[in-house]
Write an enzyme that holds these catalytic residues in place. Structure first.
Site, PDB file in Angstrom:
ATOM      1  N   PHE A   1      93.371  21.666   4.307  1.00 54.33           N
ATOM      2  CA  PHE A   1      92.562  21.950   5.485  1.00 54.33           C
ATOM      3  C   PHE A   1      92.479  23.473   5.618  1.00 54.33           C
ATOM      4  CE2 PHE A   1      91.708  22.401  10.036  1.00 54.33           C
ATOM      5  CZ  PHE A   1      90.681  21.488  10.183  1.00 54.33           C
TER       6      PHE A   1
ATOM      7  N   LYS B   1      95.507  13.337  16.978  1.00 51.88           N
ATOM      8  CA  LYS B   1      94.841  12.367  16.105  1.00 51.88           C
ATOM      9  C   LYS B   1      95.463  10.990  16.313  1.00 51.88           C
ATOM     10  CE  LYS B   1      93.973  16.002  12.642  1.00 51.88           C
ATOM     11  NZ  LYS B   1      92.581  16.310  12.992  1.00 51.88           N
TER      12      LYS B   1
ATOM     13  N   ARG C   1      82.933  10.012   7.014  1.00 55.90           N
ATOM     14  CA  ARG C   1      84.368   9.766   7.148  1.00 55.90           C
ATOM     15  C   ARG C   1      84.630   8.771   8.275  1.00 55.90           C
ATOM     16  NH1 ARG C   1      88.952  14.264   8.395  1.00 55.90           N
ATOM     17  NH2 ARG C   1      87.859  14.196  10.379  1.00 55.90           N
TER      18      ARG C   1
END
Length: 405
Positions: free
Chosen positions: A130, A225, A374
């Protein structure tokens, strides 16, 4: 397989899902299929009431007394221990606070400072990391006189050598959903005399993680998340117990002082994971996260993993049935041992348009430029019927778009 048969199979799978009751603990709209929990988890129902209590009573009435009477001061370690239970860390090794980026900086610099010789001047970085991890690692390397070398995560074990100080690796690739070999890479890097820093943002809460058992040195992760802590929720830092006495944080704030209220101009680090603290804790977001973690009470992570794999397998089968042949290709590994809790499909230059139309039709995933669609599967609240509907609508959208060209 026909639409009716897949819908019937989804209903049967949902009827026997041992985690199905957990969905009621989230604030969800049944008219929307939410497959973006790998970017922002859904709101647990217990959070809003808890925040009202914190704001109205603890802040509004007790005010400064809440640092002691309401346990605000120790919240970073207390909540850290709750997260530790989800990532295979015994109590006293996880502290919550700051952002993932800040915690990556702390961990990478601390790992470099632990190097046994000055010749260990190399920082290995996952080539597909990332972006913020790479930015932070490069800055840390410049500040410590090290050099950066980007290598594929799959090659990290054999690339670590006598010059390596630390390897920074993503447990799950954010773009493809590939799950990397945490125990194997950790063992190889340690055998080379170096340290590991694992980014577990896309695995914490999605699958079993065994930081203690697998010998990880440091780990960082976000909580908004799969842990459902809310937008901007504070991140966490794991420091293996054996390293804590030598953990030399590059950000020695007053909260990590052995006696913070002595206001001593000379810094003396506290013991344990407290060394990972810097400034005043983010109390409102910390306590929102604490309330959100209540959804994990009594949850078996092995069951979470089993459902995740079943959901992603089923979604791929549905996509193969509904999407016109050859229009999408999965870039997520087929092998369960190499898959996180998402499916990434490569479509082409129009991927952004496809995702925008999916969202308009009530199927929320996300687009990673230039060509990846995604879809994140959060086992605590994603249903098999959601997977079937998402694949069906994806097929309809791609079919309609291509007919119109």
């Amino acid at each position: 397989m026909s639409e009716a048969a897949l819908a019937k199979e989804a209903a049967a799978l949902d009827a026997t899902d041992g985690l199905a009751a957990k969905r009621a603990e989230f604030d969800l709209d049944d008219g929307v299929v939410y497959l973006d929990g790998n970017s922002l988890g859904a709101l647990p129902r217990g959070v809003a009431g808890r925040l009202c209590e914190v704001v109205g009573h603890e802040w509004g009435r007790l005010r400064i007394r809440s640092w002691e009477e309401s346990g605000w001061w120790t919240a970073p370690e207390r909540i850290g221990d709750r997260i530790g239970g989800l990532i295979g860390a015994a109590p006293g090794q996880v502290v919550v606070g700051d952002s993932t980026s800040v915690n990556v900086f702390k961990a990478v610099v601390a790992a470099i400072r632990l190097a046994d010789t000055a010749s260990r001047d190399e920082v290995l970085v996952d080539a597909a990391t990332f972006p913020t991890d790479g930015y932070i690692a490069r800055s840390a390397a410049r500040m410590t006189g090290c050099r950066i070398r980007a290598v594929a995560a799959a090659d990290m074990a054999r690339e670590a050598g006598p010059r390596t100080a630390v390897a920074l690796v993503n447990h799950v690739d954010y773009r493809t959903g590939r799950l990397h070999d945490l125990p194997g890479i950790t063992a190889a890097v340690r055998a080379a005399g170096a340290r590991t820093v694992w980014d577990v943002c896309h695995s914490a809460g999605a699958l079993p993680v065994h930081l203690d058992a697998d010998g990880a040195d440091f780990a960082v992760g976000c909580t908004y998340k799969y842990l459902n802590g809310g937008p901007g929720a504070p991140a966490f830092l794991y420091v293996r117990r054996a390293l804590q006495d030598r953990f030399d944080s590059p950000l020695p704030g007053w909260n990590s002082h052995a006696d913070p209220f002595a206001m001593d101009p000379a810094y003396a680090p506290a013991g344990g994971a407290v060394r990972g603290r810097v400034g005043t804790p983010e109390i409102l977001s910390l306590l929102a996260l604490d309330a959100a973690l209540g959804v994990w009470d009594g949850v078996d992570l092995a069951a979470v993993r089993a459902k995740s794999l079943a959901l992603t397998d089923f979604f791929l089968r549905c996509a193969a049935a509904y999407v016109p042949e050859g229009r999408v290709a999965s870039v997520t590994p087929e092998a369960h041992a190499e898959r996180g809790s998402q499916i990434s499909l490569r479509y082409g230059p129009g991927a952004g348009e496809v995702m925008a139309e999916l969202v308009r039709r009530g199927v929320v995933g996300d687009h990673r430029r230039p060509d990846v669609l995604r879809f994140g599967f959060t086992p605590l609240y994603t249903r098999f019927a959601d997977a079937e509907r998402a694949a069906r609508v994806l097929g309809e959208v791609i079919g309609a778009m291509e007919e119109g060209r």
